[in-house]
Design a protein around this motif. Structure first.
Motif, PDB file in Angstrom:
ATOM      1  N   ASP A 131      -4.367   8.173   4.125  1.00  0.00           N
ATOM      2  CA  ASP A 131      -5.366   7.985   5.179  1.00  0.00           C
ATOM      3  C   ASP A 131      -6.557   8.903   4.900  1.00  0.00           C
ATOM      4  O   ASP A 131      -6.563   9.667   3.934  1.00  0.00           O
ATOM      5  CB  ASP A 131      -4.764   8.223   6.562  1.00  0.00           C
ATOM      6  N   SER A 132      -7.553   8.836   5.767  1.00  0.00           N
ATOM      7  CA  SER A 132      -8.781   9.601   5.524  1.00  0.00           C
ATOM      8  C   SER A 132      -8.563  11.105   5.616  1.00  0.00           C
ATOM      9  O   SER A 132      -9.392  11.889   5.149  1.00  0.00           O
ATOM     10  CB  SER A 132      -9.865   9.174   6.519  1.00  0.00           C
ATOM     11  N   GLN A 133      -7.440  11.521   6.210  1.00  0.00           N
ATOM     12  CA  GLN A 133      -7.122  12.943   6.313  1.00  0.00           C
ATOM     13  C   GLN A 133      -6.239  13.428   5.161  1.00  0.00           C
ATOM     14  O   GLN A 133      -5.868  14.592   5.113  1.00  0.00           O
ATOM     15  CB  GLN A 133      -6.410  13.221   7.649  1.00  0.00           C
ATOM     16  N   GLY A 134      -5.858  12.520   4.276  1.00  0.00           N
ATOM     17  CA  GLY A 134      -5.017  12.887   3.144  1.00  0.00           C
ATOM     18  C   GLY A 134      -3.540  12.677   3.379  1.00  0.00           C
ATOM     19  O   GLY A 134      -2.730  12.965   2.499  1.00  0.00           O
ATOM     20  N   GLY A 135      -3.162  12.169   4.547  1.00  0.00           N
ATOM     21  CA  GLY A 135      -1.754  11.906   4.831  1.00  0.00           C
ATOM     22  C   GLY A 135      -1.282  10.644   4.134  1.00  0.00           C
ATOM     23  O   GLY A 135      -2.019   9.656   4.036  1.00  0.00           O
ATOM     24  N   SER A 136      -0.066  10.673   3.631  1.00  0.00           N
ATOM     25  CA  SER A 136       0.473   9.526   2.889  1.00  0.00           C
ATOM     26  C   SER A 136       0.971   8.451   3.842  1.00  0.00           C
ATOM     27  O   SER A 136       1.747   8.720   4.761  1.00  0.00           O
ATOM     28  CB  SER A 136       1.620   9.985   1.977  1.00  0.00           C
ATOM     29  N   LEU A 137       0.530   7.209   3.597  1.00  0.00           N
ATOM     30  CA  LEU A 137       1.021   6.061   4.362  1.00  0.00           C
ATOM     31  C   LEU A 137       2.178   5.370   3.655  1.00  0.00           C
ATOM     32  O   LEU A 137       2.878   4.558   4.256  1.00  0.00           O
ATOM     33  CB  LEU A 137      -0.105   5.057   4.588  1.00  0.00           C
ATOM     34  N   GLY A 138       2.355   5.685   2.371  1.00  0.00           N
ATOM     35  CA  GLY A 138       3.472   5.095   1.638  1.00  0.00           C
ATOM     36  C   GLY A 138       3.082   4.681   0.234  1.00  0.00           C
ATOM     37  O   GLY A 138       1.951   4.906  -0.224  1.00  0.00           O
ATOM     38  N   ARG A 139       4.043   4.055  -0.459  1.00  0.00           N
ATOM     39  CA  ARG A 139       3.859   3.629  -1.840  1.00  0.00           C
ATOM     40  C   ARG A 139       3.945   2.117  -1.948  1.00  0.00           C
ATOM     41  O   ARG A 139       4.598   1.466  -1.146  1.00  0.00           O
ATOM     42  CB  ARG A 139       4.916   4.265  -2.748  1.00  0.00           C
ATOM     43  N   LEU A 140       3.294   1.612  -2.981  1.00  0.00           N
ATOM     44  CA  LEU A 140       3.333   0.185  -3.280  1.00  0.00           C
ATOM     45  C   LEU A 140       3.845  -0.023  -4.693  1.00  0.00           C
ATOM     46  O   LEU A 140       3.743   0.870  -5.543  1.00  0.00           O
ATOM     47  CB  LEU A 140       1.933  -0.431  -3.177  1.00  0.00           C
ATOM     48  N   SER A 141       4.395  -1.185  -4.938  1.00  0.00           N
ATOM     49  CA  SER A 141       4.783  -1.564  -6.290  1.00  0.00           C
ATOM     50  C   SER A 141       4.218  -2.945  -6.572  1.00  0.00           C
ATOM     51  O   SER A 141       3.727  -3.625  -5.672  1.00  0.00           O
ATOM     52  CB  SER A 141       6.305  -1.569  -6.439  1.00  0.00           C
ATOM     53  N   TYR A 142       4.286  -3.370  -7.820  1.00  0.00           N
ATOM     54  CA  TYR A 142       3.807  -4.709  -8.161  1.00  0.00           C
ATOM     55  C   TYR A 142       4.705  -5.323  -9.217  1.00  0.00           C
ATOM     56  O   TYR A 142       5.013  -4.687 -10.230  1.00  0.00           O
ATOM     57  CB  TYR A 142       2.369  -4.666  -8.687  1.00  0.00           C
ATOM     58  N   GLY A 143       5.144  -6.541  -8.940  1.00  0.00           N
ATOM     59  CA  GLY A 143       5.944  -7.266  -9.904  1.00  0.00           C
ATOM     60  C   GLY A 143       5.294  -8.573 -10.282  1.00  0.00           C
ATOM     61  O   GLY A 143       5.070  -8.863 -11.449  1.00  0.00           O
ATOM     62  N   GLN A 144       4.908  -9.352  -9.283  1.00  0.00           N
ATOM     63  CA  GLN A 144       4.234 -10.622  -9.511  1.00  0.00           C
ATOM     64  C   GLN A 144       3.680 -11.105  -8.180  1.00  0.00           C
ATOM     65  O   GLN A 144       3.903 -10.498  -7.144  1.00  0.00           O
ATOM     66  CB  GLN A 144       5.217 -11.657 -10.067  1.00  0.00           C
ATOM     67  N   GLY A 145       2.915 -12.209  -8.246  1.00  0.00           N
ATOM     68  CA  GLY A 145       2.375 -12.781  -7.015  1.00  0.00           C
ATOM     69  C   GLY A 145       0.876 -12.712  -6.908  1.00  0.00           C
ATOM     70  O   GLY A 145       0.279 -13.352  -6.043  1.00  0.00           O
ATOM     71  N   GLY A 146       0.237 -11.899  -7.752  1.00  0.00           N
ATOM     72  CA  GLY A 146      -1.209 -11.843  -7.743  1.00  0.00           C
ATOM     73  C   GLY A 146      -1.795 -11.071  -6.573  1.00  0.00           C
ATOM     74  O   GLY A 146      -1.103 -10.378  -5.830  1.00  0.00           O
ATOM     75  N   ALA A 147      -3.120 -11.219  -6.407  1.00  0.00           N
ATOM     76  CA  ALA A 147      -3.855 -10.433  -5.421  1.00  0.00           C
ATOM     77  C   ALA A 147      -3.417 -10.740  -3.990  1.00  0.00           C
ATOM     78  O   ALA A 147      -3.322  -9.851  -3.151  1.00  0.00           O
ATOM     79  CB  ALA A 147      -5.351 -10.687  -5.577  1.00  0.00           C
TER      80      ALA A 147
END
Length: 268
Positions: free
Chosen positions: A138-154
């Motif tokens: 977030d804008s304060q530097g707090g983590s909202l979480g992680r993402l991964s990518y395998g397939q599926g596009g944008a």
């Protein structure tokens, strides 16, 4: 002014010169269209300075997306860039919602020593174990979480990003309890249906002394530890008496480990 002069010359030129002039005008028009179209779909800008990105995110009311990558050797990083980051829908979303940060660990592309050290510190700070790793702050530097990518596009990537940014509301405790009870009843019903005869077992009577009680189940009298074949509507089932209580009996049916409690009818 030059354009008018060119037009004037065209009007007084021979046919061959007129064709050449028209070709030049078409070429100029095409180049102008290409420049305008390119600016409309310019690739989203990626920063390599996280503090600067956080300051920008704070001033613009955006989130920070950090991409830890090996840009010139990591296959999935290249796939992510091609299938997501270079797509117009991602670029449009990013311009409105994100400040992008690329923390790169290339093998062939040279990097300043200071940037290498800063990237390594960030990888250790965020406990990055592999590439690509994507973090949302977030804008304060707090983590909202992680993402991964395998397939599926944008489209799929942005859908997962939205779930992370705007998670669905939690189910109220009362509803969760009701759902749990409903699931439990459904499972119990399935268990009864799946085991013919179990629901036909009826505890009719408990007799004897406290030290040596006996229970009448259907037409058979049981003592604790006794196993017998009991007739039910669907045929016969083997019942093992585990425990006899004041108003109920604990049994197992057909050798299964799951225990069942048979209760005396009210008023018995």
């Amino acid at each position: 002014m030059k354009f008018l002069r060119a037009c004037f010359k065209i009007q007084r030129s021979p046919v061959s010169k007129l064709k050449q002039a028209l070709k030049r005008l078409l070429l100029v028009g095409f180049i102008g269209w290409a420049l305008l179209n390119g600016s409309a779909h310019a690739a989203a800008a990626w920063l390599d300075d996280l503090p600067r990105a956080q300051a920008q995110a704070k001033s613009e009311g955006k989130l920070v997306l950090i991409h830890f990558s090996g840009s010139d050797w990591c296959g999935w990083c290249m796939k992510l860039r091609k299938e997501v980051f270079l797509k117009p829908e991602f670029e449009s979303y990013a311009r409105s919602n994100l400040v992008l940060v690329a923390i790169d660990f290339p093998k062939r592309k040279p990097q300043p020593t200071a940037l290498q050290q800063a990237n390594q510190q960030l990888a250790e700070q965020f406990q990055v174990q592999g590439f690509p790793t994507l973090l949302v702050l977030d804008s304060q530097g707090g983590s909202l979480g992680r993402l991964s990518y395998g397939q599926g596009g944008a489209k799929m990537f942005l859908a997962e990003l939205e779930k992370l940014i705007h998670p669905p509301p939690e189910t109220p405790p009362s509803r969760m309890a009701a759902k749990k009870n409903s699931d439990s009843k459904a499972a119990s019903k399935l268990s009864e249906v799946g085991e013919p005869g179990r629901k036909d077992l009826i505890l009719k009577k408990i007799s004897g002394t406290k030290e040596r009680r006996q229970a009448l189940i259907n037409s058979h009298t049981f003592a604790v530890g006794e196993t017998a074949s009991v007739k039910v509507a669907a045929g016969r089932v083997r019942v093992h008496c585990v425990e006899i209580r004041d108003k109920s009996v604990i049994v197992t049916v057909n050798g299964q480990k799951e225990k069942q409690e048979l209760k005396l009818a009210e008023g018995t």
